[in-house]
Every structure is written in C-alpha cells, then in structure tokens.
Write a protein that holds these residues in place. Structure first.
Motif, mmCIF file in Angstrom:
data_model
loop_
_atom_site.group_PDB
_atom_site.id
_atom_site.type_symbol
_atom_site.label_atom_id
_atom_site.label_comp_id
_atom_site.label_asym_id
_atom_site.label_seq_id
_atom_site.Cartn_x
_atom_site.Cartn_y
_atom_site.Cartn_z
ATOM 1 N N THR A 47 -4.662 2.137 1.585
ATOM 2 C CA THR A 47 -4.451 1.911 3.018
ATOM 3 C C THR A 47 -5.774 1.767 3.750
ATOM 4 O O THR A 47 -5.897 0.945 4.678
ATOM 5 C CB THR A 47 -3.649 3.080 3.615
ATOM 6 O OG1 THR A 47 -2.434 3.254 2.875
ATOM 7 C CG2 THR A 47 -3.301 2.805 5.071
ATOM 8 N N ARG B 288 1.375 4.555 -6.120
ATOM 9 C CA ARG B 288 1.667 5.909 -6.575
ATOM 10 C C ARG B 288 0.449 6.808 -6.389
ATOM 11 O O ARG B 288 -0.687 6.386 -6.587
ATOM 12 C CB ARG B 288 2.077 5.900 -8.044
ATOM 13 C CG ARG B 288 3.396 5.186 -8.308
ATOM 14 C CD ARG B 288 3.756 5.287 -9.783
ATOM 15 N NE ARG B 288 5.034 4.652 -10.065
ATOM 16 C CZ ARG B 288 5.591 4.590 -11.265
ATOM 17 N NH1 ARG B 288 4.961 5.163 -12.306
ATOM 18 N NH2 ARG B 288 6.748 3.996 -11.442
ATOM 19 N N GLY B 289 0.709 8.038 -6.056
ATOM 20 C CA GLY B 289 -0.357 9.020 -5.870
ATOM 21 C C GLY B 289 -0.825 9.064 -4.430
ATOM 22 O O GLY B 289 -1.098 8.023 -3.818
ATOM 23 N N CYS B 290 -0.921 10.250 -3.876
ATOM 24 C CA CYS B 290 -1.303 10.400 -2.476
ATOM 25 C C CYS B 290 -2.715 9.894 -2.221
ATOM 26 O O CYS B 290 -2.961 9.188 -1.236
ATOM 27 C CB CYS B 290 -1.166 11.874 -2.073
ATOM 28 S SG CYS B 290 -1.558 12.188 -0.344
ATOM 29 N N PHE B 291 -3.650 10.239 -3.103
ATOM 30 C CA PHE B 291 -5.035 9.815 -2.898
ATOM 31 C C PHE B 291 -5.171 8.305 -2.984
ATOM 32 O O PHE B 291 -5.820 7.673 -2.141
ATOM 33 C CB PHE B 291 -5.940 10.483 -3.931
ATOM 34 C CG PHE B 291 -7.353 9.960 -3.903
ATOM 35 C CD1 PHE B 291 -8.237 10.359 -2.910
ATOM 36 C CD2 PHE B 291 -7.790 9.050 -4.871
ATOM 37 C CE1 PHE B 291 -9.541 9.864 -2.881
ATOM 38 C CE2 PHE B 291 -9.080 8.554 -4.838
ATOM 39 C CZ PHE B 291 -9.962 8.966 -3.848
ATOM 40 N N TRP B 292 -4.545 7.700 -4.012
ATOM 41 C CA TRP B 292 -4.670 6.251 -4.186
ATOM 42 C C TRP B 292 -3.905 5.497 -3.104
ATOM 43 O O TRP B 292 -4.300 4.379 -2.733
ATOM 44 C CB TRP B 292 -4.181 5.852 -5.573
ATOM 45 C CG TRP B 292 -5.034 6.441 -6.651
ATOM 46 C CD1 TRP B 292 -4.677 7.401 -7.551
ATOM 47 C CD2 TRP B 292 -6.401 6.145 -6.901
ATOM 48 N NE1 TRP B 292 -5.731 7.710 -8.365
ATOM 49 C CE2 TRP B 292 -6.819 6.948 -7.987
ATOM 50 C CE3 TRP B 292 -7.328 5.278 -6.321
ATOM 51 C CZ2 TRP B 292 -8.104 6.901 -8.499
ATOM 52 C CZ3 TRP B 292 -8.616 5.234 -6.835
ATOM 53 C CH2 TRP B 292 -8.986 6.042 -7.907
ATOM 54 N N LYS B 293 -2.841 6.091 -2.592
ATOM 55 C CA LYS B 293 -2.139 5.478 -1.460
ATOM 56 C C LYS B 293 -3.050 5.457 -0.231
ATOM 57 O O LYS B 293 -3.141 4.447 0.487
ATOM 58 C CB LYS B 293 -0.853 6.259 -1.164
ATOM 59 C CG LYS B 293 0.070 5.586 -0.140
ATOM 60 C CD LYS B 293 1.177 6.525 0.271
ATOM 61 C CE LYS B 293 2.016 6.994 -0.916
ATOM 62 N NZ LYS B 293 2.836 5.906 -1.457
ATOM 63 N N LEU B 294 -3.755 6.575 -0.004
ATOM 64 C CA LEU B 294 -4.673 6.642 1.127
ATOM 65 C C LEU B 294 -5.842 5.685 0.944
ATOM 66 O O LEU B 294 -6.271 5.013 1.894
ATOM 67 C CB LEU B 294 -5.175 8.075 1.282
ATOM 68 C CG LEU B 294 -6.144 8.338 2.453
ATOM 69 C CD1 LEU B 294 -5.466 8.028 3.781
ATOM 70 C CD2 LEU B 294 -6.642 9.775 2.425
ATOM 71 N N TRP B 295 -6.366 5.601 -0.277
ATOM 72 C CA TRP B 295 -7.471 4.702 -0.563
ATOM 73 C C TRP B 295 -7.065 3.241 -0.376
ATOM 74 O O TRP B 295 -7.826 2.429 0.187
ATOM 75 C CB TRP B 295 -7.970 4.946 -1.978
ATOM 76 C CG TRP B 295 -9.039 3.999 -2.453
ATOM 77 C CD1 TRP B 295 -8.957 3.104 -3.469
ATOM 78 C CD2 TRP B 295 -10.360 3.870 -1.923
ATOM 79 N NE1 TRP B 295 -10.119 2.416 -3.620
ATOM 80 C CE2 TRP B 295 -11.019 2.865 -2.683
ATOM 81 C CE3 TRP B 295 -11.055 4.499 -0.887
ATOM 82 C CZ2 TRP B 295 -12.319 2.471 -2.429
ATOM 83 C CZ3 TRP B 295 -12.367 4.102 -0.639
ATOM 84 C CH2 TRP B 295 -12.979 3.107 -1.404
ATOM 85 N N CYS C 18 0.836 -1.211 0.000
ATOM 86 C CA CYS C 18 0.000 0.000 0.000
ATOM 87 C C CYS C 18 0.865 1.251 0.000
ATOM 88 O O CYS C 18 0.538 2.253 -0.659
ATOM 89 C CB CYS C 18 -0.912 0.004 1.219
ATOM 90 S SG CYS C 18 -2.218 -1.247 1.190
ATOM 91 N N ALA C 19 1.983 1.210 0.737
ATOM 92 C CA ALA C 19 2.879 2.364 0.794
ATOM 93 C C ALA C 19 3.568 2.611 -0.544
ATOM 94 O O ALA C 19 4.013 3.735 -0.824
ATOM 95 C CB ALA C 19 3.912 2.166 1.888
#
Length: 598
Positions: A277, A268-275, A264-265
């Motif tokens: 996680t 790529r991409g802040c939003f998709w990383k958060l999604w 998950c870390a």
C-alpha cells in the motif's frame, strides 16, 4: 505519417519522456530478497505509457488538419512524401509509383489510425485494444519500410505494447493459460461485449465513409475519397472533444488506481500488505502528477481548452518544462518539397575551374545510387543537410563551420561525410575551394526508359546555396565571426583522465565502420546473449519444460513453482514408484515363502 516538418525534436523529446517513464515503470527493487516480477501498483505506472502513446498519435493526426496544409486537406500528401522525406529507402521509390487514388486512400487510413483509433486505447473491451494495437503497428511498420526515421518508429511500437495484456503475450510465446472453450448459449456479458465491439467497428466504418466521402467508382475501378468537412467544422469538433478526452483519460487512470488498491488489499501478511500500500501511494502520486502536467502540452492542440485548465497545473508544468519529462507532439504538420525535393550538393575544386561533387553516405546525391537503409541509425549530418536545404544558408549557421572544417581537412568532420576514405574525392589533399549548389530532386518514373542502369532520381539545378569560398576568404571569415564560430582555445584537460581516454579509444575502435554496422552488431550481440541464456535454461533432455498446472483437489499446494520444484516432484514420484514396486516384490516373496513352509 509523412515527411514534412522537423521530426528530430519530436524524436529526441519522445526518447526523453519514454526514458523518464521507464524509471517509474521499472524502478529498482528496494528489497531484492523479497522482490517479485509483479507488483500490485505496476498497472498504474504502466498506464502512463499508454497515455503517452495516445498523446503522440492523436496530436500527430490532428495537427495535419489544424495546419491547413493543402496537401493534407487535399489527401495528396503521400504523392510527395516518399521522395521528399529526409532519407527515403528503396521501397519508397516503389511506393511512389502507386496510383494517386491509392495514395489518397492511404492518407485517409493515416487519419483513421492516428485520430479515431487512439480512442480505443482506453476501451474496456480487450479485443478493441488489440485491434488498436495492430493498427498502430501496421502504420509504424509501413513507415519503417519506406523511410529511415531512426529509432522513432521502433520506440512507438514499444509504446504500443502497453495495449496488450499478459494473456495475449503468452499466446505469442505459447504459454497461454486461458482455455478457449466455446459455450452455447453465450453468457449475457459475452453477448453484450461482442455487440459493443461490432457496433464500434460499424461506427468507425460509417464515420470514415461520411468524413472522407469514400465511394467506389465502378467505371474507373478505383476508390474515390475527399475531405467532407470544413476547417471550421473540424476546429469546432476538436474544441468539443479535447476536454472530454482529458476526462476519459482521468476515468481510465482512476480505474487502474482503484484496481491496484484492491490488489494491495489482497496481499497476504500484514507487513507486506502495508508495504504494498505504501508503494501504491508513492507511485500513484507520481502517476497523477505526471498525468496532470501532461495536460498542458496535450491541450496545445486547442488553445481554448488549454486556457481552461487549472492555473496550478500550468505552474507545475512551468516548474518541470526545462527537463522535458512531458512534451507536446505533432509530427509532420506541413508537407515540404511540393515543387521538388530541395537538396544541397557540395562541390570542391583545386583551381576553381573543374569541380568535383562531394558525396554523402546517406542523403541523395548521385542520381544512380539507390536510397540506403540506415534505420535505426541516426545520421544527423545528413538530416541537417535536409533541413538546411529548406531555407537560406544563414538559417543554418553550422553549415558555414562545416565548410570551413572541410577546407581544413579535419578528419573527424570528413568521417561524418564518408567513413570510407576512398569514396571521399579529397582524401589526399583538402580542396582549395568549396561551393554549394541547390538542386531539385524527383524520383524517376517506372515508365521512364534509360540506357544502362536505370537512375533512381532525376534532378535540376535550381540556384546557388553557398558562395565559392577558400581559407582566408574575407566572406568566409565574416560569416564565421558573425555566427561566433571562429576557432577558440579549448579548455585544458588532463591528458591522462580516464573518461576522455575511454572515449578516444572507443572512437578509434569503431571509426572504420559505419553507424548502421556498429548498431546492428550490438543488436546481434545482444540477441545472441539472450538466445544463449534461453538455451541455458532448457532441460538437458531436449524436451521443453512441462507447463505447471495447479494442484488438484486434495494435493498439497506447491509454494515454489519453479523448475527446481518440478524436478523435486518428478524425483518424489519416481521414489514412490520404486517403493510401490518394492512392496509388490515383498508381497510376492512373502507369498512364495509361505508356500515353501507349507
């Protein structure tokens, strides 16, 4: 595994639990426009399938010994199994003819596959997990060949696929991406992995020889085997390993959870990383909860270990127990039919003098009829007749209602006995009297000679199972009232309701055909659809699509990666080639024009 205790509850329980896990393993995509075939948390939920397989196989092997059944402890269970299981296959007759020493060794192999090898499900070495996979598949295939256990063994094989990885499945499909290049000398990691793998095989072989006294008898040219431990020693071993096995499962699950978090870390991409996680957190919580409540039924194999579990886990299990999302397993803990296979034979008559046997479609009856092959169909009536024969008819209240419906000539009930009306002896008029007699059945021996077609079975009358009854008989009426099976007015339903109409239409459509015919027709239709879809993706030229290789250094990275992108690349290469040829012609023409001017 071998025929003995009831397999029906375990079959239905396994289907319920596997179906619930399928919701976690393959949930609906919440964002279809950005959904992918792979998600970072998939390995976490998929681990539950492996844990279910482990609980199923390990418990199935353990209960054979904790039951103290003399046939399992004497390694003679398979000398009875093939002829006493619910619905044997023709191959079961041939397996029954095998020598006793081979049958005993087969029981030893069953113990090894069900008790020892499941520990390798969580092995860090890939080849050990593959070895465990093929061992389980071998056992299930042999059971399928010799017994009609409906979809149970096929479902177990499906669960065993949790031991594989994409690389091995890709090797089956001819899409393996790994290049198996031999390097010498091997790396330290490869050397240690091979050494640990060989040590595991040696330890498994040594444990098998010591625990079951395996010894080659050169004089008789056979393999002797016996259980070399006592019941007390086995109980002490089971008590010592139950909780450590729970710890092993927890460590394996923890590794999958941490690995998924790392993936998950890497998204790529802040939003998709958060999604990613967030999804990881949700599915990890569900997985840990499922693992926790599964510990209660798993530790039923050792009550002391079950009592040591945290009380909160027992409370969680009690809250969801009625949904059967987790279950205890332990197939065939005791062998039945040691003195002969008990079989109920129904007989009907018009005058109470001449009696005619009522043949069922699948269960043994006529000694000259070969055992059928009906898997994956589940003929529940024939199975229930097998269970009814194990005890008094009062233990099977449904049997009284079954006889009552045959006396009434109910078509829906008769179709459960015979789909083909010509094979039902009372198709023209229901019998006036019905009785049931209990027989003992045995497979015939290959050495037995007989005139005409050789019979598959031999039988002997044992006792009366159900008394002679007729419609209006006080004894029959008393039994129906005792079990609460008297005819009752069914609740009124709207005649034009959609669902009842659909069910009636579907039943009328398939009623002329047997269960196996309907099921295999559905399977063939599904296979045909899959084949046509695969052929639809095949290129028109007839050649298989070229395997996509990663971009070479200096080339732009392909972000699409599909068949469409492959066509675009080929088109661009063709255009570049045509441009190159155009330049070459232009240069040649230019040189020719210069010469003319000169």
């Amino acid at each position: 595994a071998a025929g003995g205790d009831s397999c029906v509850p375990h079959r239905d329980s396994l289907l319920l639990e596997a179906g619930f896990l399928a919701v976690l393993v393959a949930p609906l995509h919440l964002l279809k426009w950005r959904s992918t075939a792979w998600r970072p948390h998939d390995s976490v939920t998929f681990w539950l399938v492996r844990w279910l397989l482990f609980r199923l196989m390990f418990a199935s092997g353990v209960v054979k010994l904790t039951s103290r059944c003399p046939t399992w402890w004497g390694l003679t269970a398979l000398t009875y199994h093939y002829e006493t299981q619910c619905i044997p296959t023709p191959a079961a007759w041939f397996a029954h003819q095998l020598p006793v020493w081979f049958q005993k060794f087969s029981v030893v192999a069953t113990y090894i596959i069900e008790i020892a090898i499941p520990l390798l499900f969580f092995a860090p070495i890939r080849r050990l997990r593959l070895f465990a996979f093929y061992s389980q598949v071998l056992l299930q295939v042999l059971i399928i060949l010799t017994g009609n256990y409906n979809f149970f063994n096929v479902l177990t094989i499906v669960l065993a696929f949790s031991l594989l990885d994409e690389e091995h499945v890709g090797h089956w499909l001819g899409r393996s991406k790994r290049r198996h290049a031999s390097t010498w000398p091997p790396s330290l990691r490869s050397f240690l992995s091979t050494l640990l793998e060989l040590s595991t095989y040696v330890l498994l072989l040594y444990w098998s020889v010591q625990s079951f006294g395996l010894e080659i008898n050169w004089e008789k040219r056979l393999l002797d085997s016996k259980v070399a431990f006592t019941y007390h020693e086995f109980k002490m071993w089971l008590q010592a390993v139950t909780l450590p096995l729970v710890g092993l499962g927890f460590l394996s699950l923890s590794w999958e959870i941490l690995s998924a978090l790392y993936r998950c870390a890497c998204v790529r991409g802040c939003f998709w990383k958060l999604w990613a996680t967030l999804q990881w957190a949700v599915f990890t919580t569900a997985t840990v909860g499922m693992f926790a409540i599964s510990l209660v039924p798993f530790t039923y194999i050792d009550r002391e270990s079950n009592d040591k579990l945290w009380p909160g886990i027992h409370q969680m299990f009690s809250a969801v127990e009625r949904f059967q999302v987790v279950n205890s397993y332990g197939l065939f803990r005791r062998m039945t039919g040691v003195g002969g296979r008990p079989e109920v034979v129904l007989e009907g008559s018009y005058d109470k003098q001449s009696w005619t046997e009522i043949e069922f479609m699948y269960k043994p009856g006529n000694v000259s009829v070969a055992p059928p092959v009906v898997a994956p169909h589940q003929p529940r009536l024939d199975w229930q007749m097998w269970f009814a024969a194990l005890d008094h008819h009062s233990s099977s209240p449904w049997f009284t209602s079954f006889v009552y419906r045959l006396l009434q000539g109910k078509e829906d009930v008769i179709r459960l006995v015979q789909v083909d009306e010509s094979r039902y002896p009372f198709s023209a008029r229901p019998p006036v009297y019905i009785r049931a007699r209990l027989y003992k059945y045995w497979f015939t021996s290959s050495a037995e000679g007989s005139q005409g077609p050789a019979p598959w079975w031999r039988r002997q009358h044992f006792q009366e199972f159900f008394p002679t009854v007729s419609l209006g008989d006080p004894a029959l009426e008393s039994l129906l009232s005792q079990h609460g099976l008297k005819d009752k007015l069914s609740p009124l339903r709207p005649v034009d309701a959609l669902l009842p109409w659909l069910l009636r239409s579907l039943r009328q459509l398939v009623c002329p055909f047997s269960g196996p015919t309907v099921l295999w027709s559905l399977y063939l239709v599904a296979a045909t659809v899959c084949l046509l879809r695969a052929l639809g993706r095949w290129p028109r030229g007839g050649a298989p699509p070229a395997r996509h290789k990663g971009p070479r250094r200096g080339e732009p990275t392909d972000r699409g990666g599909g068949e469409k992108n492959g066509q675009v690349r080929r088109k661009e290469a063709k255009e570049a080639e045509e441009k190159g040829e155009g330049r070459a012609r232009g240069v040649a023409d230019g040189h020719g024009g210069t010469k003319k001017k000169k």
